[in-house]
Design a protein around this motif. Structure first.
Motif, PDB file in Angstrom:
ATOM      1  N   ARG A   1       8.550   0.593   0.081  1.00  0.00           N
ATOM      2  CA  ARG A   1       8.739   1.734   0.984  1.00  0.00           C
ATOM      3  C   ARG A   1       7.530   2.650   0.922  1.00  0.00           C
ATOM      4  O   ARG A   1       7.013   2.925  -0.166  1.00  0.00           O
ATOM      5  N   PRO A   2       7.054   3.134   2.065  1.00  0.00           N
ATOM      6  CA  PRO A   2       5.848   3.976   2.075  1.00  0.00           C
ATOM      7  C   PRO A   2       6.043   5.272   1.273  1.00  0.00           C
ATOM      8  O   PRO A   2       7.157   5.694   1.010  1.00  0.00           O
ATOM      9  N   GLY A   3       4.921   5.844   0.901  1.00  0.00           N
ATOM     10  CA  GLY A   3       4.958   7.161   0.271  1.00  0.00           C
ATOM     11  C   GLY A   3       5.128   7.133  -1.227  1.00  0.00           C
ATOM     12  O   GLY A   3       5.451   8.152  -1.824  1.00  0.00           O
ATOM     13  N   TYR A   4       4.867   5.967  -1.852  1.00  0.00           N
ATOM     14  CA  TYR A   4       5.110   5.882  -3.302  1.00  0.00           C
ATOM     15  C   TYR A   4       3.969   6.428  -4.142  1.00  0.00           C
ATOM     16  O   TYR A   4       4.073   6.504  -5.356  1.00  0.00           O
ATOM     17  N   GLY A   5       2.850   6.775  -3.518  1.00  0.00           N
ATOM     18  CA  GLY A   5       1.745   7.361  -4.273  1.00  0.00           C
ATOM     19  C   GLY A   5       0.786   6.332  -4.820  1.00  0.00           C
ATOM     20  O   GLY A   5      -0.284   6.103  -4.264  1.00  0.00           O
TER      21      GLY A   5
ATOM     22  N   THR B   1       0.864  -1.177   0.000  1.00  0.00           N
ATOM     23  CA  THR B   1       0.000   0.000   0.000  1.00  0.00           C
ATOM     24  C   THR B   1       0.904   1.232   0.000  1.00  0.00           C
ATOM     25  O   THR B   1       2.071   1.145   0.384  1.00  0.00           O
ATOM     26  N   PRO B   2       0.338   2.380  -0.428  1.00  0.00           N
ATOM     27  CA  PRO B   2       1.159   3.594  -0.420  1.00  0.00           C
ATOM     28  C   PRO B   2       1.637   3.981   0.977  1.00  0.00           C
ATOM     29  O   PRO B   2       2.574   4.760   1.107  1.00  0.00           O
ATOM     30  N   ASN B   3       1.023   3.411   2.003  1.00  0.00           N
ATOM     31  CA  ASN B   3       1.464   3.707   3.367  1.00  0.00           C
ATOM     32  C   ASN B   3       2.392   2.642   3.933  1.00  0.00           C
ATOM     33  O   ASN B   3       2.705   2.667   5.124  1.00  0.00           O
ATOM     34  N   GLY B   4       2.789   1.723   3.106  1.00  0.00           N
ATOM     35  CA  GLY B   4       3.699   0.681   3.576  1.00  0.00           C
ATOM     36  C   GLY B   4       3.104  -0.701   3.368  1.00  0.00           C
ATOM     37  O   GLY B   4       1.944  -0.849   3.003  1.00  0.00           O
ATOM     38  N   ARG B   5       3.941  -1.692   3.602  1.00  0.00           N
ATOM     39  CA  ARG B   5       3.499  -3.074   3.385  1.00  0.00           C
ATOM     40  C   ARG B   5       2.640  -3.540   4.540  1.00  0.00           C
ATOM     41  O   ARG B   5       2.815  -3.112   5.680  1.00  0.00           O
TER      42      ARG B   5
END
Lengths: 409, 469
Positions: B396-400, A100-104
């Motif tokens: 990694r978080p924040g990839y959109g 997810t955009p907030n992390g795995r």
């Protein structure tokens, strides 16, 4: 920390959402749909034309409004649709790895329903010859250009294939000022049914049957294609600025290929029993992931039906998966679905065996167990058309081992 | 991008061609303080021979002993291992197995091992069929034996030269794309190169024009010393699910005529079979041919029978800038301040850094270093992590958002590839920088989204119009 839910559904197309709605109606609490895209609805989202929804909603809708209606209904009944959630791995015990955009994330579900649908065969897997310029697209990509991004990739493409989706592609082109230069079909007859196949000619698009594209030409963009009749005869070049590859759908089964689940090389989807249960009985599958390709309406009903099996399983009412008969596609058949039958329970599960042929054939369709014929009827079949056998018509009591489905010519 | 040049400033070195060799040469000269300009006619770097290869870092175990090619491979291999971490470049220590399938091939293994020793690659050793199969249990049981080459590794064929050029830029180099050298004139002191975008002045010219090396020599009116005879190589890439079937590079026993077909994992987690070796006159079009692709697939399936059920992800073809000579065609025309690095046929990815060292040595015979190399600047632009065995951006978080689902390419990665000192110049360049659209669906899901994200960026755009227009 790992989230534990009742049911995780991978994919928010017609099969996934209809299943989610059915499961909520059955009273299951946490029904989570994982959708990798930024909107729910699946393929109908970019099919900006009717007819959708007649049997499901009692009226004729376009793809996007049908997709919207399904997503609205699902949310209204308490289905959690998690967008931009890409499942990256299927693990035993119903554990899913998710990006997810907030992390795995890791999520565990009592049951998982795989409803990841289909896509068309790209240029590469068709081993199409020639240059590799811009402008070679599948219908799905063309529709996404137009319906989702408001962009035009070409003005005068040739269209390869004559399945139902090819006609959808023509409709999409014509309503956006794209003038197909030709429709090209390898077989001697169109794949879609008459009278739909009249459409290209009615629109003045040349149709070449029994012809294959033997080369794509172009440096930056497509400039032309070379056609050759499949009997090896005449060749000709057609000027065009794109090649639209339609149909030849394949289940989007990459998660399954990378997992512990059994894949059927014939369908290229997961092997299931008539309840939609995969080789790992915590995993179910429904919709076009099972076979290419059926309509949205079929996927909707299949999703619903398999959701009821899944719910029955959670209530402990599904027969054990261990005692099952295997069904195999024999002579002249491309695939058979389901691949296993578990001591049939007439009220639940898929009611028919689905079969398909790779080439047009006329003969006798037969199911046999060893030398014993279980079912037989005359049949003329064409590729991409449904062939159904009611499971209820088969006397499967006390059978074990393998049933072979075949067409005798 | 088509603005006219205003560079009346004289450069020390103009490198013609931004393939892997040109990128490595530009880096080497920029590191020593030379004022470097790179001139590339395509919309992006690596658009010629360097766009399609088998992505292997070779030890040179089977190179012609004592040849310049062998020297450059040795030096290039060593320098790559030395610098790759500082450049953020991935490496997969896959090893290679030279596999013998016939008695005739078996009989050549000793000779190949002896040559490897002669070439300084002393860790090769023979493997029995059981040893090969213990390492690679999915290989066909018809194998008769093999030779282990532990030092053959997998690298990223596109990030590698991109990083070289990033470092050249960080050390002051200029890169011109969509700039074609039309003619050149040497006045005894310096060159004036006429391009479609104006004149470039440089004291020394280095011709690294690959498939166009002989044509560039003609344009410079220095007299060509070789003719490029393009040799096409077709490849088939199998689905990522196939990667678990193989961990080492499977090399064939070479024949007199060809190095043969390689079956290899890639650093991106695919399985690759190829290349063919087909002579042709055309330098532009590298077509794939169905019948040849089918032969490659059959070949791969014979080596690795479990590939029978594996889908094909991609097909491609590259052109090698071959000449009548097997050896590299590198010459220093001191009278004209010209160095030609041509005929770099199929070992350019490995040899590039070594070729750059060799070219710099030729140059330094007449020009002192302007600054010590220890002052080299290392690029601060982070390359995308494309290797499957490393932590990709989507972890990694924040990839959109994930734009390309098959290759898990994020919007953040695409945006990064469209900015920086050397943004992607066309859709192929974007693919090489991010892998977007290179996966099993070949753009079914992401093509339109990429068209939208790249609008206004490319001279040849993905979309040619909009619905409202």
């Amino acid at each position: 920390m790992r989230e534990m839910i009742d049911v995780a559904i991978i994919g928010s197309g017609p099969a996934g959402l209809s299943a989610a709605i059915a499961l909520r109606k059955r009273g299951l609490r946490q029904v989570v749909v994982l959708e990798r895209d930024s909107e729910a609805g699946g393929v109908p989202r970019h099919c900006a034309h009717p007819p959708y929804g007649l049997r499901e909603f009692g009226r004729i809708m376009t793809g996007p409004s049908y997709a919207q209606r399904l997503a609205d209904d699902a949310r209204a009944i308490g289905v959690q649709i998690r967008l931009l959630h890409s499942v990256t791995q299927l693990l035993p015990d119903g554990v899913l790895e998710i990006a997810t955009p907030n992390g795995r994330q890791r999520l565990q579900a009592k049951r998982v329903l795989i409803a990841t649908g289909v896509r068309e065969t790209p240029r590469s897997a068709r081993l199409l010859s020639g240059d590799r310029p811009l402008g070679v697209l599948n219908t799905g990509a063309l529709q996404a250009y137009i319906a989702l991004q408001g962009l035009i990739p070409f003005r005068r493409p040739v269209i390869l294939g004559s399945e139902l989706v090819s006609l959808s592609a023509i409709a999409t082109c014509r309503s956006h000022g794209i003038r197909p230069a030709a429709v090209i079909e390898t077989n001697a007859r169109p794949t879609a049914r008459f009278p739909l196949t009249l459409l290209p000619r009615l629109l003045g698009i040349p149709v070449f049957l029994g012809c294959a594209v033997t080369a794509i030409h172009g440096t930056d963009r497509v400039e032309a294609v070379t056609l050759q009749s499949t009997d090896g005869g005449t060749t000709r070049d057609i000027a065009c600025d794109g090649v639209l590859l339609t149909g030849r759908f394949l289940p989007e089964a990459s998660l399954i290929r990378a997992s512990h689940l059994t894949l059927d090389p014939a369908t290229q989807g997961p092997a299931i029993d008539q309840f939609g249960r995969c080789s790992d009985p915590r995993y179910f599958a429904a919709g076009n992931i099972l076979r290419a390709v059926e309509t949205a309406g079929w996927s909707f009903r299949e999703g619903q039906r398999i959701a009821h099996c899944l719910a029955a399983d959670l209530e402990g009412r599904l027969p054990s998966a261990s005692a099952s008969l295997e069904i195999r596609a024999g002579d002249n058949l491309k695939l058979v679905l389901p691949q296993r039958l578990t001591s049939p329970s007439k009220a639940l599960g898929k009611q028919t065996l689905e079969l398909r042929v790779a080439q047009g054939v006329t003969g006798r369709l037969r199911l046999r167990h060893g030398d014993v014929t279980l079912y037989e009827r005359p049949l003329t079949a064409l590729p991409e058309r449904r062939i159904l056998i009611p499971i209820g018509a088969l006397d499967l009591a006390n059978l074990t081992g393998t049933i072979v489905a075949e067409i005798l010519t | 991008m088509n603005s006219h040049l205003h560079s009346a400033d004289r450069q020390d070195v103009a490198v013609i061609g931004a393939g892997v060799v040109g990128c490595a040469i530009a880096r080497r000269f920029a590191l020593t303080g030379a004022r470097v300009i790179v001139i590339e006619k395509a919309a992006d770097i690596l658009a010629g021979a360097s766009k399609g290869n088998s992505a292997i870092l070779h030890t040179g175990f089977d190179a012609p002993s004592g040849s310049l090619e062998w020297q450059c491979m040795q030096a290039g291999y060593a320098e790559f291992l030395d610098i790759r971490e500082r450049l953020g470049l991935p490496l997969l220590r896959s090893t290679a197995i030279l596999a013998a399938w016939t008695e005739d091939e078996m009989s050549k293994l000793d000779q190949i091992a002896a040559k490897a020793w002669k070439n300084g690659v002393t860790d090769v050793r023979p493997l029995s069929p059981a040893e090969v199969l213990a390492r690679e249990p999915h290989l066909s049981r018809t194998l008769l034996g093999g030779l282990l080459v532990p030092g053959e590794f997998l690298i990223d064929p596109w990030s590698t030269p991109l990083a070289y050029l990033h470092q050249a830029i960080a050390n002051g180099a200029t890169v011109l794309r969509e700039t074609e050298v039309l003619s050149g004139r040497f006045d005894g002191q310096a060159w004036t190169l006429e391009t479609n975008r104006g004149a470039v002045l440089a004291e020394t010219v280095i011709n690294a024009a690959g498939l166009w090396g002989d044509v560039v020599d003609d344009r410079l009116q220095v007299g060509r010393t070789f003719d490029i005879r393009p040799r096409k190589g077709q490849f088939v890439v199998f689905d990522k699910a196939a990667a678990r079937l193989l961990s080492a590079i499977i090399l064939p026993v070479p024949t007199e005529r060809t190095k043969g077909i390689v079956l290899t994992p890639t650093i991106f987690g695919n399985l690759l079979v190829g290349p063919t070796a087909e002579e042709q006159a055309d330098r532009i079009h590298a077509t794939v041919e169905q019948a040849t692709l089918e032969q490659l697939i059959a070949k791969a399936q014979a080596i690795l029978p479990a590939l029978a059920d594996m889908p094909v992800t991609a097909t491609y073809a590259g052109l090698r800038p071959a000449t009548a000579h097997s050896e590299y065609q590198i010459r220093h025309d001191a009278a004209h301040n010209l160095i030609v690095a041509g005929g770099i046929r199929s070992t350019g990815l490995t040899g590039a850094l070594g070729i750059a060292q060799h070219v710099a040595k030729l140059y330094n015979e007449r020009h002192p270093h302007k600054r010590p190399e220890s002052n080299a600047i290392w690029p601060t632009v982070a390359l995308p992590v494309l290797a499957e065995h490393e932590a990709r951006d989507w972890t990694r978080p924040g990839y959109g958002e994930i734009v390309c689902h098959c290759e898990l390419v994020t919007k953040r990665e695409i945006e990064a590839a469209l900015t920086g000192p050397l943004p992607a110049g066309d859709s192929s360049g974007l693919k090489r920088r991010t892998r977007a659209g290179m996966g099993r669906c070949q753009g079914f899901y992401c093509h339109a989204r990429i068209a939208s994200l790249t609008q206004g960026r490319f001279t040849t755009p993905l979309a040619i119009g909009s619905v409202d227009a």
